[in-house]
Design an enzyme around this catalytic site. Structure first.
Site: not given
Ligand SMILES: NC(=O)c1ccc[n+]([C@@H]2O[C@H](COP(=O)([O-])OP(=O)(O)OC[C@H]3O[C@@H](n4cnc5c(N)ncnc54)[C@H](OP(=O)(O)O)[C@@H]3O)[C@@H](O)[C@H]2O)c1
Length: 247
Positions: A161-163
């Site tokens: 999700a960060y990416g």
């Protein structure tokens, strides 16, 4: 070599101010004369940062305790109201906070982890930007900076999700740059600091000490340039830690 900016009389809100890059950039902004609103979730880290800025003779900062994963939309409106009451405007907004649980294949990513990371890494920067737009419009020269991550922008595996949120932040920043280019004093740019020895880097590079990576101080000049008056007229661009415009 970038010129040393004069940031006196600028009011700049920094998210993730208690973290590695956030604290270092906040101290540097204050050392160049800016009044910094330090937003973060860790009380002690923010208080230590406040003290170090005041002890160094910088303008008194403001502390904004704010947990992105749990604050409702009304809390963002309240925060903007408090900033309006204290300062009347914002000359800079640095989106720097980020939540990275660790590197995980999408196939195994727990939904709760995904939702939490999207709240912190995408919904929060959107909500904060939207509620702060009137304050940014009150400035003669306002700079919004989103902190991206080159590895995430390559679509590197396991960034989860960060990416995905860093990609989305890039889209958000470009859209906002176009929407603010006419009749507003606002410019919007993005920066990839590259590998820096912080807690977040330790999460990615397990087993490698953070001292093996460049120190947060090395990326400060690029941030000062983007948040200061010298980058006036530049919007919709992406920069690296050396201050080179990549597109
Ligand atoms: N370090 C690198 O190698 C690298 C590379 C590319 C991009 N970046 C980007 O650089 C930026 C700064 O990261 P960093 O390296 O300085 O990492 P860091 O030291 O881990 O700092 C991250 C900051 O985000 C804050 N944060 C996390 N979750 C939050 C939440 N729910 N609510 C409010 N604040 C929250 C943290 O608060 P606490 O202090 O309370 O934990 C911390 O201040 C990030 O946007 C990151 O994506 C870093």
């Amino acid at each position: 070599m970038m010129p040393t900016p004069d940031l006196s009389n600028r009011i700049i809100l920094v998210t993730g101010a208690g973290g590695g890059i956030g604290a270092t950039v906040s101290r540097a902004l204050a050392a160049h004369g800016a009044t910094v609103a330090l937003l973060g979730r860790g009380t002690r880290a923010l208080e230590r940062l406040y003290d170090s800025i005041v002890d160094a003779g910088g303008p008194e900062p403001a502390i904004c305790h704010f947990k992105f994963e749990s604050e409702p939309p009304e809390a963002y409106a309240q925060l903007a109201e408090t900033l309006a009451g204290n300062f009347g405007r914002l000359d800079g907004l640095l989106h720097n906070a980020a939540l990275l649980h660790g590197l995980t294949p999408l196939a195994n990513l727990p939904l709760q982890e995904w939702l939490r990371a999207v709240q912190v890494n995408l919904n929060a920067p959107f909500l904060l930007t939207q509620t702060c737009l009137p304050l940014l419009k009150n400035s003669d020269d306002a700079s919004v900076v989103f902190t991206l991550d080159g590895a995430a922008l390559e679509g590197r595996a396991y960034y989860g999700a960060y990416g995905a949120c860093k990609w989305a932040q890039q889209g958000l920043a470009r859209m906002l740059a176009r929407e603010t280019e006419v009749n507003t004093p606002i410019r919007v740019n993005t920066i990839d600091p590259g590998p820096v020895g912080t807690q977040l880097r330790t999460t990615i590079a397990t087993g490698t000490p953070s001292s093996d990576f460049p120190a947060p101080e090395t990326v400060v000049p690029a941030y000062l340039h983007l948040l200061g008056p010298d980058s006036r007229g530049c919007s919709g661009k992406h920069f690296n830690a050396a201050g080179d415009c990549l597109d």
